[in-house]
Scaffold this motif. Structure first.
Motif, PDB file in Angstrom:
ATOM      1  N   ARG A 137      65.886 -42.685  33.507  1.00 32.26           N
ATOM      2  CA  ARG A 137      64.792 -41.921  34.402  1.00 32.26           C
ATOM      3  C   ARG A 137      63.831 -42.467  34.718  1.00 32.26           C
ATOM      4  O   ARG A 137      63.366 -41.955  36.210  1.00 32.26           O
ATOM      5  N   ILE A 160      65.799 -29.724  40.008  1.00 30.66           N
ATOM      6  CA  ILE A 160      67.068 -30.242  40.494  1.00 30.66           C
ATOM      7  C   ILE A 160      67.630 -29.741  41.678  1.00 30.66           C
ATOM      8  O   ILE A 160      68.011 -29.956  42.576  1.00 30.66           O
ATOM      9  N   TYR A 195      72.114 -40.011  39.360  1.00 35.81           N
ATOM     10  CA  TYR A 195      71.149 -39.483  38.378  1.00 35.81           C
ATOM     11  C   TYR A 195      71.118 -37.799  38.075  1.00 35.81           C
ATOM     12  O   TYR A 195      71.238 -37.367  37.259  1.00 35.81           O
ATOM     13  N   ARG A 199      71.807 -35.792  35.150  1.00 33.43           N
ATOM     14  CA  ARG A 199      71.078 -34.963  34.778  1.00 33.43           C
ATOM     15  C   ARG A 199      71.673 -33.306  34.592  1.00 33.43           C
ATOM     16  O   ARG A 199      71.335 -32.901  33.465  1.00 33.43           O
ATOM     17  N   ALA A 202      73.095 -33.256  30.804  1.00 31.49           N
ATOM     18  CA  ALA A 202      72.242 -33.207  29.639  1.00 31.49           C
ATOM     19  C   ALA A 202      72.202 -31.905  28.811  1.00 31.49           C
ATOM     20  O   ALA A 202      71.814 -32.005  27.765  1.00 31.49           O
ATOM     21  N   PHE A 210      63.086 -34.389  36.185  1.00 34.44           N
ATOM     22  CA  PHE A 210      62.594 -35.180  35.114  1.00 34.44           C
ATOM     23  C   PHE A 210      62.305 -34.777  33.937  1.00 34.44           C
ATOM     24  O   PHE A 210      61.163 -33.787  34.007  1.00 34.44           O
ATOM     25  N   ASP A 215      63.499 -32.868  26.191  1.00 34.81           N
ATOM     26  CA  ASP A 215      64.279 -32.036  27.152  1.00 34.81           C
ATOM     27  C   ASP A 215      63.372 -30.960  27.810  1.00 34.81           C
ATOM     28  O   ASP A 215      63.933 -29.885  28.073  1.00 34.81           O
TER      29      ASP A 215
END
Length: 294
Positions: A137, A160, A195, A199, A202, A210, A215
């Motif tokens: 990250r 996102i 990424y 992501r 996750a 980010f 979380d």
């Protein structure tokens, strides 16, 4: 009209014309100082002499601890008075601009701190050498800061959904409440593509690009702490370096490649060329190149 009422209407005027919240706050603070100095007088009592007396008073010239205020701060108060006076005259609230005679002198602003090219490369290398989710990250976050010049609050606010790799853009919520886009170069798109894929896997309910180790959306305080850690990893021990230095670094690198202030200003989202000029470091090498090309 009383001064207090005029200040409120002037603030509404600034908001309607999309002046930044920071500018409005500063102007209101300066004008509140005028009201404390003069009282809630009728606008007709705002004469040039009264405003000159206010500018030379301790309220403007001195800090609460008695130390002298900087010329930049005094000039900001003068600018607030001139802008307020212009509005009074243009709206017919006053017969003329009572602050028209105030001289706002141009002050020399220090070039902002930025990372040198060896420091930039070393920081990217050291952050990239770390392993784990936080390091992954951090590397992408640092690349976004250095590759787009966006502000700390803007990178923290990224979702996102703000990343559009097909159009090579990210959408940011910029200073003053505006929504703007920034171009992503090929290297940054490649890193973001990997990424974002990780992501999305996750499993976090947060929309943030980010995440913190909990979380949830990473905070500005956490990014500031991580930046100090990045400096430590890279062995960079120099005063004046903050997360905002990545923005200065972007602006400086882009200017050195293009020698085009207008282009740099557009990339940084600036509204005036004066705002862009502070990101330009006119070193001896650049000056010699410019003189050689004459």
């Amino acid at each position: 009209m009383r001064l207090s009422h005029a200040i409120e209407q002037f603030s509404t005027y600034l908001q309607a014309n999309r002046r930044s919240p920071h500018t409005i706050s500063c102007y209101r603070r300066d004008l509140a100082g005028l009201e404390r100095f003069a009282g809630d007088v009728d606008i007709g009592a705002l004469t040039p002499d009264l405003l000159h007396e206010f500018v030379v008073s301790d309220a403007v010239q001195l800090k609460p601890d008695g130390a002298a205020r900087s010329e930049v701060t005094v000039n900001r108060t003068k600018a607030a008075l001139r802008s307020f006076g212009t509005w009074l005259a243009q709206t017919g609230t006053a017969d003329r601009n009572p602050a028209g005679g105030l001289d706002v002198r141009r002050t020399i602003r220090q070039s902002p701190s930025s990372l040198s090219e060896p420091e930039r490369k070393r920081m990217l290398r050291e952050v990239g050498a770390r392993k784990g989710a936080a390091a992954t990250r951090d590397r992408v976050l640092l690349e976004v800061l250095l590759g787009t010049g966006i502000r700390l609050s803007e990178v923290v606010g990224l979702d996102i959904a703000d990343v559009d790799l097909d159009s090579k853009r990210i959408t940011i919520h910029a200073k003053g409440g505006d929504t703007e886009t920034r171009f992503l170069n090929a290297d940054l798109r490649r890193r973001l593509r990997r990424y974002v894929r990780q992501r999305n896997q996750a499993g976090s309910e947060s929309a943030a690009l980010f995440l913190s180790n909990r979380d949830t959306r990473i905070s500005t305080r956490q990014v500031q702490a991580r930046f100090r850690l990045w400096l430590q990893w890279a062995g960079i021990d120099r005063d004046g370096l903050t997360v905002h230095s990545t923005r200065h670094t972007f602006g400086t690198r882009l200017y050195r490649k293009t020698r085009d202030l207008v282009l740099v200003g557009k990339a940084l989202g600036h509204r005036t060329i004066e705002a862009t000029a502070i990101y330009v470091h006119q070193d001896d090498e650049a000056l010699e190149e410019a003189l050689e090309s004459l």
